[in-house]
Design a protein around this motif. Structure first.
Motif, PDB file in Angstrom:
ATOM      1  N   GLU A  27      49.872  87.899 116.988  1.00 13.33           N
ATOM      2  CA  GLU A  27      49.793  86.912 115.904  1.00 13.33           C
ATOM      3  C   GLU A  27      48.452  86.997 115.175  1.00 13.33           C
TER       4      GLU A  27
ATOM      5  N   THR B  81      47.628  88.378 111.279  1.00 11.27           N
ATOM      6  CA  THR B  81      46.887  87.548 110.323  1.00 11.27           C
ATOM      7  C   THR B  81      45.658  88.280 109.802  1.00 11.27           C
TER       8      THR B  81
ATOM      9  N   GLU C  39      44.676  89.506 105.887  1.00 12.46           N
ATOM     10  CA  GLU C  39      43.449  89.038 105.250  1.00 12.46           C
ATOM     11  C   GLU C  39      42.547  90.211 104.852  1.00 12.46           C
TER      12      GLU C  39
ATOM     13  N   GLU D 188      44.585  79.648 118.164  1.00 12.39           N
ATOM     14  CA  GLU D 188      44.531  80.537 117.000  1.00 12.39           C
ATOM     15  C   GLU D 188      43.229  80.355 116.229  1.00 12.39           C
TER      16      GLU D 188
ATOM     17  N   LEU E  17      40.502  83.375 115.728  1.00 11.09           N
ATOM     18  CA  LEU E  17      40.186  83.887 114.398  1.00 11.09           C
ATOM     19  C   LEU E  17      38.694  83.757 114.102  1.00 11.09           C
TER      20      LEU E  17
ATOM     21  N   PRO F  70      39.091  81.367 106.695  1.00 10.06           N
ATOM     22  CA  PRO F  70      40.243  82.150 106.253  1.00 10.06           C
ATOM     23  C   PRO F  70      40.007  82.771 104.882  1.00 10.06           C
TER      24      PRO F  70
ATOM     25  N   ALA G 115      53.726  86.619 111.836  1.00 10.27           N
ATOM     26  CA  ALA G 115      52.401  86.133 111.416  1.00 10.27           C
ATOM     27  C   ALA G 115      52.009  86.696 110.054  1.00 10.27           C
TER      28      ALA G 115
ATOM     29  N   ARG H 217      51.019  84.507 106.646  1.00 11.01           N
ATOM     30  CA  ARG H 217      49.721  84.630 105.975  1.00 11.01           C
ATOM     31  C   ARG H 217      49.882  85.213 104.578  1.00 11.01           C
TER      32      ARG H 217
END
Length: 307
Positions: free
Chosen positions: A176, A180, A184, A229, A233, A237, A266, A270
């Motif tokens: 996951e 993501t 990104e 999460e 991360l 974001p 995921a 995103r």
């Protein structure tokens, strides 16, 4: 993705100057995104060695590998290195190729347990490898096998880990989070930012005791907790890129595999949040499309030369 045909896709990305990420295993021309496989497995091996010191007099280890991929070979090398560093006792090991598939891993593990009934530690380079090895140990009536794995790809492994029976720890790599971070990174590249030389993704050592700190079992399966999460991360974001909608393509090696299903889920979430479109295709489809495009290019050049 292996084979000469895959070179066609890599050449296409370079020719069109498309940002290209290589997930889990390095590929020519791509920016690697994934863990340090050797270091992660070595850390797991260190933990396993400390855990079993004083519990078993001698460690007889079965390593269920996937020999054709460099990242999974590194996981085997790292685990045995880390285990030998911390285990206080003699260590003997056997390495078999489970080919990353449950049936193959089960058969070679069954053979290994039959020939070497004293094996008391099993390590798998992914979920299928360790689950197959543990099932093979059950078939042989071996109740004293301690299991360790790299992966954490889907609910099947977590169901076994939760029981606390044979699977002692898993170095979870979180598909996951990889999905993501992939979106990104590509969103930033499509907005004009330079990609780094490599993108290292997080991992965690999951045991029956701390599994609930990361995942929750629901009626539809295991879900990564939002707070976990956020911890994994560990950064702001990516903001929604400006300009017209852009497309991210994902070419997974094994689309039906739990790792890729969770990663795709995921990536879709995103991508949608960033206003991007995600297209998932099997490698063969992309290779065939690119070869057709190359043939058209050759034909246009030939026609131009004979005008």
């Amino acid at each position: 993705i292996e084979g000469r045909g895959a070179d066609t896709l890599r050449a296409m990305a370079r020719r069109r100057r498309i940002p290209f990420l290589a997930e889990s295993s390095e590929q020519e021309g791509g920016v690697y995104i994934g863990p340090d496989n050797f270091a992660v497995a070595r850390e797991l091996g260190n933990r396993a060695g400390r855990m079993l010191s004083g519990t078993i007099k001698a460690a007889r280890i079965l390593l269920v590998s996937l020999e054709r991929l460099p990242n999974t070979r590194s996981r085997c090398d790292g685990f045995i290195k880390g285990f030998s560093e911390t285990y206080k006792g003699p260590v003997e090991s056997w390495r078999v190729d489970g080919r990353g598939r449950f049936r193959d891993a089960f058969n070679v593990s069954l053979d290994a347990f039959t020939v070497h009934p004293g094996i008391n530690v099993a390590f798998g380079v992914n979920d299928h490898s360790i689950l197959a090895a543990l099932e093979a140990s059950d078939r042989c009536g071996l109740d004293t096998v301690h299991g360790f794995s790299v992966g954490g790809e889907g609910g099947g492994l977590f169901d076994v880990l939760r029981t606390g029976r044979k699977l002692r720890a898993c170095a979870a790599l979180f598909p996951e989070i990889v999905g993501t971070l992939s979106v990104e990174a590509l969103a930033g590249a499509l907005s004009g930012r330079a990609l780094p030389q490599a993108i290292r993704t997080p991992h965690a050592m999951l045991t029956p005791d701390n599994l609930g700190d990361y995942y929750q079992r629901r009626t539809d399966g295991w879900t990564l907790l939002p707070e976990a999460e956020e911890r994994l991360l560990a950064g702001p974001p990516m903001v929604r890129p400006e300009g017209p909608p852009r497309v991210i393509g994902f070419v997974p090696h094994y689309p039906a595999h739990d790792w890729y299903r969770n990663m795709i889920r995921a990536m879709r979430l995103r991508s949608g949040a960033l206003g991007l479109e995600l297209r998932v295709a099997a490698p063969q489809a992309g290779i065939a499309r690119e070869i057709r495009a190359l043939r058209r290019m050759i034909a246009r050049n030939a026609a131009h030369k004979v005008e």
